[in-house]
Design a protein around this motif. Structure first.
Motif, PDB file in Angstrom:
ATOM      1  N   UNK A 150     -13.514  59.924  24.260  1.00  0.00           N
ATOM      2  CA  UNK A 150     -13.757  58.497  24.014  1.00  0.00           C
ATOM      3  C   UNK A 150     -14.677  58.301  22.805  1.00  0.00           C
ATOM      4  N   UNK A 151     -15.659  59.197  22.646  1.00  0.00           N
ATOM      5  CA  UNK A 151     -16.480  59.110  21.426  1.00  0.00           C
ATOM      6  C   UNK A 151     -15.582  59.243  20.192  1.00  0.00           C
ATOM      7  N   UNK A 152     -14.591  60.116  20.260  1.00  0.00           N
ATOM      8  CA  UNK A 152     -13.673  60.286  19.134  1.00  0.00           C
ATOM      9  C   UNK A 152     -12.894  59.002  18.856  1.00  0.00           C
ATOM     10  N   UNK A 153     -12.486  58.312  19.910  1.00  0.00           N
ATOM     11  CA  UNK A 153     -11.780  57.042  19.697  1.00  0.00           C
ATOM     12  C   UNK A 153     -12.673  56.044  18.958  1.00  0.00           C
ATOM     13  N   UNK A 154     -13.931  55.966  19.390  1.00  0.00           N
ATOM     14  CA  UNK A 154     -14.861  55.037  18.718  1.00  0.00           C
ATOM     15  C   UNK A 154     -15.036  55.455  17.257  1.00  0.00           C
ATOM     16  N   UNK A 155     -15.165  56.758  17.046  1.00  0.00           N
ATOM     17  CA  UNK A 155     -15.328  57.319  15.695  1.00  0.00           C
ATOM     18  C   UNK A 155     -14.103  57.002  14.826  1.00  0.00           C
ATOM     19  N   UNK A 165     -23.717  62.202  17.310  1.00  0.00           N
ATOM     20  CA  UNK A 165     -22.351  62.412  17.832  1.00  0.00           C
ATOM     21  C   UNK A 165     -21.347  62.462  16.676  1.00  0.00           C
ATOM     22  N   UNK A 166     -21.540  61.593  15.694  1.00  0.00           N
ATOM     23  CA  UNK A 166     -20.608  61.560  14.556  1.00  0.00           C
ATOM     24  C   UNK A 166     -20.623  62.879  13.807  1.00  0.00           C
ATOM     25  N   UNK A 167     -21.849  63.409  13.612  1.00  0.00           N
ATOM     26  CA  UNK A 167     -21.955  64.706  12.908  1.00  0.00           C
ATOM     27  C   UNK A 167     -21.272  65.792  13.733  1.00  0.00           C
ATOM     28  N   UNK A 168     -21.505  65.768  15.042  1.00  0.00           N
ATOM     29  CA  UNK A 168     -20.876  66.784  15.898  1.00  0.00           C
ATOM     30  C   UNK A 168     -19.361  66.644  15.882  1.00  0.00           C
ATOM     31  N   UNK A 169     -18.877  65.399  15.867  1.00  0.00           N
ATOM     32  CA  UNK A 169     -17.429  65.189  15.857  1.00  0.00           C
ATOM     33  C   UNK A 169     -16.799  65.726  14.577  1.00  0.00           C
ATOM     34  N   UNK A 170     -17.518  65.604  13.466  1.00  0.00           N
ATOM     35  CA  UNK A 170     -16.960  66.123  12.218  1.00  0.00           C
ATOM     36  C   UNK A 170     -16.767  67.639  12.318  1.00  0.00           C
ATOM     37  N   UNK A 171     -17.733  68.299  12.956  1.00  0.00           N
ATOM     38  CA  UNK A 171     -17.604  69.743  13.163  1.00  0.00           C
ATOM     39  C   UNK A 171     -16.487  70.049  14.152  1.00  0.00           C
ATOM     40  N   UNK A 172     -16.406  69.258  15.221  1.00  0.00           N
ATOM     41  CA  UNK A 172     -15.368  69.455  16.237  1.00  0.00           C
ATOM     42  C   UNK A 172     -13.977  69.298  15.608  1.00  0.00           C
ATOM     43  N   UNK A 231     -12.578  57.009  42.232  1.00  0.00           N
ATOM     44  CA  UNK A 231     -13.994  57.163  42.612  1.00  0.00           C
ATOM     45  C   UNK A 231     -14.721  55.823  42.589  1.00  0.00           C
ATOM     46  N   UNK A 232     -14.008  54.797  42.120  1.00  0.00           N
ATOM     47  CA  UNK A 232     -14.606  53.466  41.941  1.00  0.00           C
ATOM     48  C   UNK A 232     -15.856  53.555  41.066  1.00  0.00           C
ATOM     49  N   UNK A 233     -15.728  54.289  39.976  1.00  0.00           N
ATOM     50  CA  UNK A 233     -16.856  54.462  39.049  1.00  0.00           C
ATOM     51  C   UNK A 233     -16.424  54.119  37.628  1.00  0.00           C
ATOM     52  N   UNK A 234     -17.406  53.746  36.831  1.00  0.00           N
ATOM     53  CA  UNK A 234     -17.163  53.453  35.423  1.00  0.00           C
ATOM     54  C   UNK A 234     -18.368  53.967  34.623  1.00  0.00           C
ATOM     55  N   UNK A 235     -18.098  54.720  33.553  1.00  0.00           N
ATOM     56  CA  UNK A 235     -19.166  55.256  32.704  1.00  0.00           C
ATOM     57  C   UNK A 235     -19.018  54.649  31.308  1.00  0.00           C
ATOM     58  N   UNK A 236     -20.155  54.215  30.754  1.00  0.00           N
ATOM     59  CA  UNK A 236     -20.130  53.618  29.416  1.00  0.00           C
ATOM     60  C   UNK A 236     -20.401  54.693  28.366  1.00  0.00           C
ATOM     61  N   UNK A 237     -19.687  54.602  27.243  1.00  0.00           N
ATOM     62  CA  UNK A 237     -19.793  55.605  26.177  1.00  0.00           C
ATOM     63  C   UNK A 237     -20.126  54.917  24.858  1.00  0.00           C
TER      64      UNK A 237
END
Ligand code: SF4
Length: 175
Positions: free
Chosen positions: A99-104, A135-142, A123-129
């Motif tokens: 999901x971080x990648x989608x935002x990126x 994160x952007x720097x890590x995504x570039x490496x990923x 699970x009736x759960x929701x997590x916000x991202x």
């Protein structure tokens, strides 16, 4: 949304959210996926996940394709929220990076101010991202690492994890 030109940084390759997810799950799975090794029959778990995806939140826009690269489970345009629906939180780190990648990706094509929400209907759960600068720097490496896997002729070895039994490549790897 579809008329925004793709930035130079994303123009020469197509990394999908699924690839980012698999990068965190198993390098071999990522290699098989990026080399178009498809299993003939999808597992019951994969079918179950798709069913949850297709039947959850019917009031929202489903399967939004962006520039033929990323596919969002659904998008709340008014609130700028990208929703990703998952069956269980067992692979939560992979879900978060997907999901971080989608935002990126959206930011790269000029769509800013979005956030993600990972929904676990069972699970009736929701997590916000959110996406941080780090994160952007890590995504570039990923992304660079994913491209390397994609270009590699050598298939990574198997990993011995309990979740292998639920993997679409289980038969390929273990029989
Ligand atoms: S079965 Fe296990 S080793 Fe094989 S691709 Fe899936 S997760 Fe990786």
């Amino acid at each position: 949304m579809m008329n925004v030109p793709m930035s130079d940084r994303l123009s020469d390759f197509r990394v999908t959210g699924t690839m980012v997810n698999y990068y965190f799950v198993c390098q071999r799975k990522l290699w098989l996926f990026t080399h178009d090794v498809q299993m003939e029959h999808e597992s019951d778990l994969v079918k179950q996940g798709r069913l949850i995806d297709e039947t959850s939140y019917p009031e929202k826009r489903h399967n939004v394709q962006i520039q033929n690269t990323i596919s969002l489970d659904f998008l709340d345009i008014k609130d700028g929220v990208i929703h990703e629906v998952k069956k269980s939180d067992a692979m939560e780190e992979a879900h978060f990076w997907q999901v971080r990648y989608y935002i990126y990706f959206l930011k790269q094509i000029g769509i800013t101010g979005t956030r993600g929400e990972i929904d676990y209907p069972k699970l009736k759960q929701r997590k916000t991202v959110f996406l941080s600068e780090q994160d952007e720097k890590e995504l570039e490496q990923i992304i660079a690492n994913i491209r390397q896997v994609k270009c590699s002729e050598e298939m990574p070895g198997t990993i011995h994890k309990r979740f292998c039994r639920k993997c679409a490549y289980f038969e390929f790897c273990w029989t």
